[in-house]
Structures are given as C-alpha cells and as structure tokens.
Scaffold this active site. Structure first.
Site, PDB file in Angstrom:
ATOM      1  N   GLY A  18      19.349  -1.328 152.696  1.00  0.00           N
ATOM      2  CA  GLY A  18      18.881  -2.385 153.601  1.00  0.00           C
ATOM      3  C   GLY A  18      18.027  -3.399 152.853  1.00  0.00           C
ATOM      4  O   GLY A  18      17.191  -3.024 152.038  1.00  0.00           O
ATOM      5  N   ARG A  79      25.692  -1.089 151.339  1.00  0.00           N
ATOM      6  CA  ARG A  79      25.607   0.376 151.328  1.00  0.00           C
ATOM      7  C   ARG A  79      26.981   0.827 150.841  1.00  0.00           C
ATOM      8  O   ARG A  79      27.969   0.634 151.541  1.00  0.00           O
ATOM      9  CB  ARG A  79      25.314   0.910 152.727  1.00  0.00           C
ATOM     10  CG  ARG A  79      23.992   0.374 153.331  1.00  0.00           C
ATOM     11  CD  ARG A  79      23.604   1.139 154.563  1.00  0.00           C
ATOM     12  NE  ARG A  79      22.562   0.481 155.343  1.00  0.00           N
ATOM     13  CZ  ARG A  79      21.250   0.585 155.104  1.00  0.00           C
ATOM     14  NH1 ARG A  79      20.814   1.317 154.117  1.00  0.00           N
ATOM     15  NH2 ARG A  79      20.375  -0.031 155.879  1.00  0.00           N
ATOM     16  N   ASP A 110      15.603   5.475 149.288  1.00  0.00           N
ATOM     17  CA  ASP A 110      15.964   6.794 148.746  1.00  0.00           C
ATOM     18  C   ASP A 110      17.469   6.934 148.448  1.00  0.00           C
ATOM     19  O   ASP A 110      17.844   7.582 147.477  1.00  0.00           O
ATOM     20  CB  ASP A 110      15.445   7.940 149.630  1.00  0.00           C
ATOM     21  CG  ASP A 110      15.943   7.858 151.052  1.00  0.00           C
ATOM     22  OD1 ASP A 110      16.579   6.859 151.421  1.00  0.00           O
ATOM     23  OD2 ASP A 110      15.694   8.816 151.811  1.00  0.00           O
ATOM     24  N   THR A 133      12.113  -1.253 150.769  1.00  0.00           N
ATOM     25  CA  THR A 133      12.580  -0.875 152.105  1.00  0.00           C
ATOM     26  C   THR A 133      11.460  -1.144 153.098  1.00  0.00           C
ATOM     27  O   THR A 133      10.289  -0.869 152.793  1.00  0.00           O
ATOM     28  CB  THR A 133      12.999   0.609 152.192  1.00  0.00           C
ATOM     29  OG1 THR A 133      13.055   0.993 153.574  1.00  0.00           O
ATOM     30  CG2 THR A 133      12.033   1.551 151.500  1.00  0.00           C
ATOM     31  N   ASP A 135      10.820   0.517 155.572  1.00  0.00           N
ATOM     32  CA  ASP A 135      10.409   1.768 156.232  1.00  0.00           C
ATOM     33  C   ASP A 135       9.136   2.404 155.657  1.00  0.00           C
ATOM     34  O   ASP A 135       8.510   3.227 156.318  1.00  0.00           O
ATOM     35  CB  ASP A 135      11.544   2.796 156.162  1.00  0.00           C
ATOM     36  CG  ASP A 135      12.804   2.321 156.862  1.00  0.00           C
ATOM     37  OD1 ASP A 135      12.709   1.433 157.726  1.00  0.00           O
ATOM     38  OD2 ASP A 135      13.888   2.834 156.533  1.00  0.00           O
ATOM     39  N   ARG A 179      13.954   4.040 160.736  1.00  0.00           N
ATOM     40  CA  ARG A 179      14.937   5.133 160.618  1.00  0.00           C
ATOM     41  C   ARG A 179      14.362   6.407 161.224  1.00  0.00           C
ATOM     42  O   ARG A 179      14.056   6.421 162.402  1.00  0.00           O
ATOM     43  CB  ARG A 179      15.340   5.343 159.151  1.00  0.00           C
ATOM     44  CG  ARG A 179      16.695   6.005 158.984  1.00  0.00           C
ATOM     45  CD  ARG A 179      17.055   6.109 157.528  1.00  0.00           C
ATOM     46  NE  ARG A 179      17.407   4.844 156.936  1.00  0.00           N
ATOM     47  CZ  ARG A 179      18.599   4.281 157.046  1.00  0.00           C
ATOM     48  NH1 ARG A 179      19.558   4.875 157.697  1.00  0.00           N
ATOM     49  NH2 ARG A 179      18.850   3.130 156.481  1.00  0.00           N
TER      50      ARG A 179
HETATM   51  O1  F6P Z   1      16.067   1.326 156.013  1.00  0.00           O
HETATM   52  C1  F6P Z   1      15.802   0.086 156.576  1.00  0.00           C
HETATM   53  C2  F6P Z   1      16.382   0.011 157.982  1.00  0.00           C
HETATM   54  O2  F6P Z   1      16.077  -1.275 158.506  1.00  0.00           O
HETATM   55  C3  F6P Z   1      15.929   1.095 158.948  1.00  0.00           C
HETATM   56  O3  F6P Z   1      14.640   0.859 159.475  1.00  0.00           O
HETATM   57  C4  F6P Z   1      17.029   1.067 159.970  1.00  0.00           C
HETATM   58  O4  F6P Z   1      17.145   2.312 160.605  1.00  0.00           O
HETATM   59  C5  F6P Z   1      18.244   0.769 159.121  1.00  0.00           C
HETATM   60  O5  F6P Z   1      17.778   0.160 157.923  1.00  0.00           O
HETATM   61  C6  F6P Z   1      19.257  -0.137 159.771  1.00  0.00           C
HETATM   62  O6  F6P Z   1      20.328  -0.274 158.905  1.00  0.00           O
HETATM   63  P1  F6P Z   1      21.476  -1.378 159.070  1.00  0.00           P
HETATM   64  O7  F6P Z   1      20.871  -2.718 158.782  1.00  0.00           O
HETATM   65  O8  F6P Z   1      22.503  -1.007 158.072  1.00  0.00           O
HETATM   66  O9  F6P Z   1      21.919  -1.291 160.476  1.00  0.00           O
END
Ligand code: F6P
Length: 330
Positions: A18, A79, A110, A133, A135, A179
C-alpha cells in the site's frame, strides 16, 4: 553475510504494498544520498511486479526534485502475486543482474520485507528496508512513514463529523484503516477526543460500549464519536451501528468510513522528516555492508532492526495510551 563489506556500486529503490504519504520523500533521500556517495541509482516501477518485468530506470538527483511534498509514490506500487513464486523471483533477479545492480532499498510494510528477505536468502542480493505503511504496525520502529499523515487526515475528518454529530445529537461510528491493528484508531481517537475507541487489540462488547458512552452522557453530552479500527474483532463500524440501533433504538446512529482518504495527501512535516532520515540511513547501511535489516526510529534515533524481528515480533499497543483514551473520554 551481515556486516561484510561487499562494495556496493549500483543500487535500486522501489516501493511496494500500500502506498503511504512520505514514500516520495524517502525515494528522494535514497537517490540523493546514493548520488552523494557516487553510487548509481535505479528506480524500479510498480514494486516487485516492475522488477519481474524489468521496468527499471536510472534516477539522477534531478529526477527526484519537486516530489518531497507529494503523496503517493512516483515509482508507483503494487501487491505482486508473481513475486511469491520462485519463478517470479528468478525473473526479478535476472532483471536486476542485467543492470549489475548489487543492492536494494525496499520501501513498504511486512509483506514487502518478507519478499525482500526471501530474495536475499535465495540470491544473496543485499537489501535494506524502509518502513512505509500508514498502519505503523512494524516492530522495531516508533513510526512508519505515512502514519502521521493518515492520523492527521483522520483527525481532520473527525473534527468535521463532530460539528454535525453535536448539532443533531447523533452517535457516529467512524471507521479508520489499520488492517488488523489499532494504532491509527488509537491515535486518531485520542487526537479527536472520541467518546470511545475500538481496536482489535482490546475486546469491547456492545453492552460495555453503551455503558461507557452513558457515563459521559451523564454530563449532558448527548452526541458521541466512536472511532473503530477496520480490523476490530467485535464488528466494524457498520455492524456495530446496526447492532446498537437494534438493541438501543433511542440512539440516532450514523456511520462514516474514512477509507483510502487516509492514504493520500501531502505528507506531514514528521513524515517528510522521518522519510528523509530513513532513506539516508538505508543507503549508509547498504554501503556499510548491512543487509536483511529494516531502518527504524527509536527514541528519535535511527536504528537497524533485523527483518525477522520487524516482520514477526509483535509491536505492543501502548498501554499508557489506552489508559489515557479511557480517562479522557469520560
Ligand atoms: O496497509 C495499508 C492499508 O491501507 C491498510 O490499512 C488497509 O487495510 C489496506 O492497506 C488496504 O489495502 P488496499 O489499498 O489494497 O485495499
């Protein structure tokens, strides 16, 4: 291999997972520091996906001008499922070797570091991680890049919701990201003066939540803001609002999911600063012969933390912050 001095001449930097505000500032710091030391620097586009596809370009100091204040990541991110396979990693290694790249700076969380560690173990490619991140869920660092901006964005949203919540005497459930962790929620909740904060690390059922809110209602406060981490075990914001409405129809409940708003926007001063410090430190670490380590900030000092610890050790939620949240919301 750790600590051995293999001379590093050409490094590549990439962002993965992300995106997070401040990643651009980190890329800038890597490119400028490496250039200062006479290294050639390459940018890999779209993380491990771009590495597999050979989407790699030389970056000069000027290429990272005018990006320190921008959210997102100009190298883009992804990803990658293919990098999870041995075949994908072999292709990525071949792309890097074709350019004689002999060191990597990986900016991400991670998942990014798990891939980087495996890559080092299989191909011996030195790699240093920079925690990027929103998070803030990595062991070994007080901050990850993007966390402060995400919390500030969420607090700004909560301030606005407070105005309308108070005007209508409504009970708002505001969901933030994170997350399966509650760092964003806890900091946002304290910073916005929330009536309650629900995070995965602490189990609170609906009855306890209502008792808590009613304690503060006793002092004539009829509206409330409840910050809910998306990974909260007893329900997300929508589920909790529905349950409360069913059991306590007197509450006028509303739900706001802040979502990806938290991932964008100009990085705060703190994020720009830690990104600059971490990007610089990552290059110094590679030059010094370190590998398989993440740069962290502990007590305002840059440190190196083994990937194994950063990925696998549990970053404990700050108990004092929990207590502060409880006391100040009553
Ligand atoms: O890890 C960062 C994050 O924004 C989390 O807080 C969230 O759960 C996830 O990525 C969302 O991922 P995506 O943007 O792939 O939907």
């Amino acid at each position: 291999m750790e600590g051995m001095k293999n001379e590093i001449r050409r490094i590549a930097v990439f962002s993965s997972g992300g995106d997070a505000p401040g990643m651009n500032a980190a890329i800038r710091a890597v490119v400028r520091t490496a250039s200062y030391y006479g290294l050639h620097v390459y940018g890999v586009y779209r993380g491990y996906e771009g590495m597999i596809e050979g989407h790699i370009e030389r970056l000069e100091k000027g290429d990272v001008g005018n990006i320190i204040h921008r959210g997102g990541t100009f190298l883009k991110t992804a990803r990658s499922e293919r990098f999870r396979t041995r075949e994908g990693r072999q292709m990525a290694y071949d792309s890097l070797k074709a350019l004689d790249i002999d060191g990597l700076v990986a900016i991400g969380g991670d998942g990014t570091f798990t891939g980087a560690k495996l890559f080092y173990e299989e191909f011996g490619m030195p790699v240093i991680g920079v925690p990027g991140t929103i998070d803030n869920d990595l062991y070994g660092t007080d901050y990850t890049i993007g966390f402060d901006t995400a919390v500030n964005t969420a607090i700004e949203a909560l301030d606005r919701i407070r105005d309308t919540a108070e005007s209508h005497n409504r009970l708002f459930f505001v969901e933030v990201m994170g997350r399966d962790t509650g760092y964003i929620a806890l900091n946002t909740g304290i910073g916005s003066g929330a009536g309650a904060i629900l995070i995965p690390e602490v189990s609170v059922d609906v009855t306890t939540l209502i008792h808590h809110l009613e304690k503060s209602a006793k002092r004539q406060k009829l509206f409330s803001l409840v910050v809910v981490a998306e990974g909260n075990e007893n329900g997300n914001a929508q589920q909790l609002a529905t349950e409360i409405k069913n059991r306590y129809p007197e509450y006028d409940t509303k739900v706001t999911i802040i979502g990806h708003l938290q991932r964008g926007g100009a990085p705060t001063a703190l994020d720009r600063l830690i990104a600059s410090r971490m990007g610089y430190k990552a290059v110094e670490a590679l030059i010094a012969g370190h590998t398989n380590m993440m740069v962290g900030i502990q007590n305002n000092h840059t440190v190196l933390v083994p990937f194994d610890d950063a990925i696998h050790r549990n970053k404990e939620i700050d108990k004092e912050l929990l207590r502060i949240a409880e006391i100040l919301s009553l």
